[in-house]
Design an enzyme around this catalytic site. Structure first.
Site, PDB file in Angstrom:
ATOM      1  N   CYS A  71      38.680  21.874  73.978  1.00 58.31           N
ATOM      2  CA  CYS A  71      37.258  22.300  73.409  1.00 58.31           C
ATOM      3  C   CYS A  71      37.397  22.862  71.903  1.00 58.31           C
ATOM      4  O   CYS A  71      36.624  22.442  70.954  1.00 58.31           O
ATOM      5  CB  CYS A  71      36.694  23.320  74.274  1.00 58.31           C
ATOM      6  SG  CYS A  71      37.263  24.716  74.519  1.00 58.31           S
ATOM      7  N   ASP A  78      27.886  22.010  72.035  1.00 61.17           N
ATOM      8  CA  ASP A  78      28.739  22.439  73.034  1.00 61.17           C
ATOM      9  C   ASP A  78      29.593  21.075  73.470  1.00 61.17           C
ATOM     10  O   ASP A  78      29.289  20.054  73.741  1.00 61.17           O
ATOM     11  CB  ASP A  78      28.214  22.631  74.324  1.00 61.17           C
ATOM     12  CG  ASP A  78      28.852  23.438  75.504  1.00 61.17           C
ATOM     13  OD1 ASP A  78      30.216  23.100  75.371  1.00 61.17           O
ATOM     14  OD2 ASP A  78      28.396  23.983  76.341  1.00 61.17           O
ATOM     15  N   HIS A 107      31.793  20.801  76.050  1.00 61.21           N
ATOM     16  CA  HIS A 107      32.180  20.719  77.351  1.00 61.21           C
ATOM     17  C   HIS A 107      31.333  19.815  78.273  1.00 61.21           C
ATOM     18  O   HIS A 107      30.933  19.913  79.351  1.00 61.21           O
ATOM     19  CB  HIS A 107      32.144  22.147  77.994  1.00 61.21           C
ATOM     20  CG  HIS A 107      32.845  23.121  77.272  1.00 61.21           C
ATOM     21  ND1 HIS A 107      32.591  23.925  76.243  1.00 61.21           N
ATOM     22  CD2 HIS A 107      34.134  23.418  77.793  1.00 61.21           C
ATOM     23  CE1 HIS A 107      33.445  24.875  75.950  1.00 61.21           C
ATOM     24  NE2 HIS A 107      34.620  24.658  76.790  1.00 61.21           N
TER      25      HIS A 107
END
EC number: 3.4.22.-
Length: 319
Positions: free
Chosen positions: A73, A278, A280
Site C-alpha cells: 500500500c 485508498d 486497499h
C-alpha cells in the site's frame, strides 16, 4: 497479515458523498465549493492516477510475489504522488481524464511508467527491488521515507521526465542544495519532455529573457519530498493548520501517510477531514491490448474519494 486489508475489499462500494458544507474543498492547490462545483471536484479527483493492490502480475525478480496485497500500500501511494508529478510535468494541472475520451500519447507514456512489469520506470517491481538497497526485503512494508528514497533513485533513469528529486531530511529545506540540484546543464530528452520550452521555461527560476538563454543553465523541474514526524503516536494538534496549508499550495503533489500499517495518498481536505485515495482494493494486473493501447479505467477512482478525520492521521508522513 493485516486484517484491515480484508475489510476494505468488502466495503468498497459504501462510499459517502461529499458533506453539504460551506467549508471550501481543497484538492492539490485548487479551491472548490461543494454547492456550485461538485462535478468539478469529482472530475478533479477521478483524473488523478489511482494505484491499488494488483494480482497476477509477472513475479517480482522472476521468482517473487505476483501480488502486492497486504504489503504494497505505501509503494502504491508513492506511485500516486509521483504520478501526480509526472501528470503536472507532461499534461499540466488542468488536464482531466474523461471516461471513453481518446487521450493524448503523453498520458499513456505517464501511465506506462507505472505498469506492473519489470521495465517500467516506477513499477512495483522496480520499487520493491530498489528497496532492497534501503534494507527492505521484497514483500516488506515501507514507511513514507523509504518509498521517497527509492523513488528518488528510480527517477534518475527517467530521462523523459528529467526531474530533479530532493528529499529534505531533518525537517529542513536547504535552498542552496536545491539550486545546485536543479541548475543542471543536461538538456532534457526530446521536445516532448519540455512542454513549456516555447513560452515560459525558467532559467534559474527567472522568466526567460533574451540575454539569459546563452548564459544560464536550464532549471530542471523539482519534486521536493519532505518526510515529517508530526507527533509521537498521534498527530500533534499544533501541526494541523500548517498541514492543511500544504494542500492549498498550487505546487502541491499531496501527502503520503495514513493510519498505522495502512497507507493512503492524501490529495486535499474539507473542514477537519482529509480527502484521500485508498490503495486497499485488489484489482487484476492490466495487460496492454492488441493495439498496444492500455485499458485505463481501473487507474481512475470513479466514486467519491474517501475521507477521514485529520486527528486519526499517523504522525509519520511525507509532504
Amino acid at each position: 497479515l493485516f486484517p484491515a486489508t480484508l475489510t476494505y475489499d468488502t466495503l468498497r462500494f459504501e462510499y459517502e458523498d461529499f458533506p453539504e458544507t460551506k467549508e471550501p474543498v481543497w484538492i492539490l492547490g485548487r479551491k472548490y465549493s461543494v454547492f456550485t462545483e461538485k462535478e468539478e471536484i469529482l472530475l478533479d479527483v477521478t483524473s488523478r492516477l489511482w494505484f491499488t493492490y494488483r494480482k497476477n502480475f509477472p513475479a517480482i525478480g522472476g521468482t517473487g510475489p505476483t501480488s502486492d496485497t497486504g504489503w504494497g500500500c505505501m509503494l502504491r501511494c508513492g506511485q500516486m504522488i509521483f504520478a501526480q508529478a509526472l501528470v503536472c510535468r507532461h499534461l499540466g494541472r488542468d488536464w482531466r481524464w474523461i471516461k471513453g475520451k481518446r487521450q493524448m500519447d503523453n498520458y499513456f507514456n505517464v501511465l506506462n511508467a507505472f505498469i506492473d512489469k519489470k521495465d517500467s520506470y516506477y513499477s512495483i517491481h522496480q520499487i520493491a527491488q530498489m528497496g532492497v538497497g534501503e534494507g527492505k526485503s521484497i514483500g516488506q512494508w515501507y514507511g513514507p521515507n523509504t518509498v521517497a528514497q527509492v523513488l528518488k533513485k528510480l527517477a534518475t533513469f527517467d530521462t523523459w521526465s528529467s526531474l530533479a528529486v530532493h528529499i529534505a531530511m531533518d525537517n529542513t529545506v536547504v535552498m542552496e542544495e536545491i539550486r545546485r540540484l536543479c541548475q543542471s546543464n543536461v538538456p532534457c530528452a526530446g521536445a516532448a519532455a519540455c512542454p513549456a520550452l516555447e513560452s515560459d521555461v525558467l532559467y534559474n527560476g527567472c522568466p526567460e529573457d533574451v540575454g539569459l538563454r546563452g548564459r544560464l543553465p536550464l532549471w530542471k523541474p523539482l519534486v521536493l519530498l519532505i518526510p515529517l514526524r508530526l507527533g509521537l503516536t498521534e498527530i500533534n494538534e499544533a501541526y494541523i493548520e500548517t498541514l492543511k496549508h500544504c494542500f492549498m499550495m498550487p505546487q502541491s503533489l499531496g501527502v503520503i501517510g495514513g493510519k498505522p500499517n495502512s497507507a493512503h495518498y492524501f490529495i486535499g481536505y474539507v473542514g477537519e477531514e482529509l480527502i484521500y485515495l485508498d490503495p486497499h482494493t485488489t484489482q487484476p494486473a492490466v495487460e496492454p491490448g492488441d493495439s498496444g493501447c492500455l485499458p485505463d479505467e481501473s487507474f481512475h477512482c470513479q466514486h467519491p474519494p474517501c475521507r477521514m478525520s485529520i486527528a486519526e492521521l499517523d504522525p509519520s508522513i511525507a509532504v
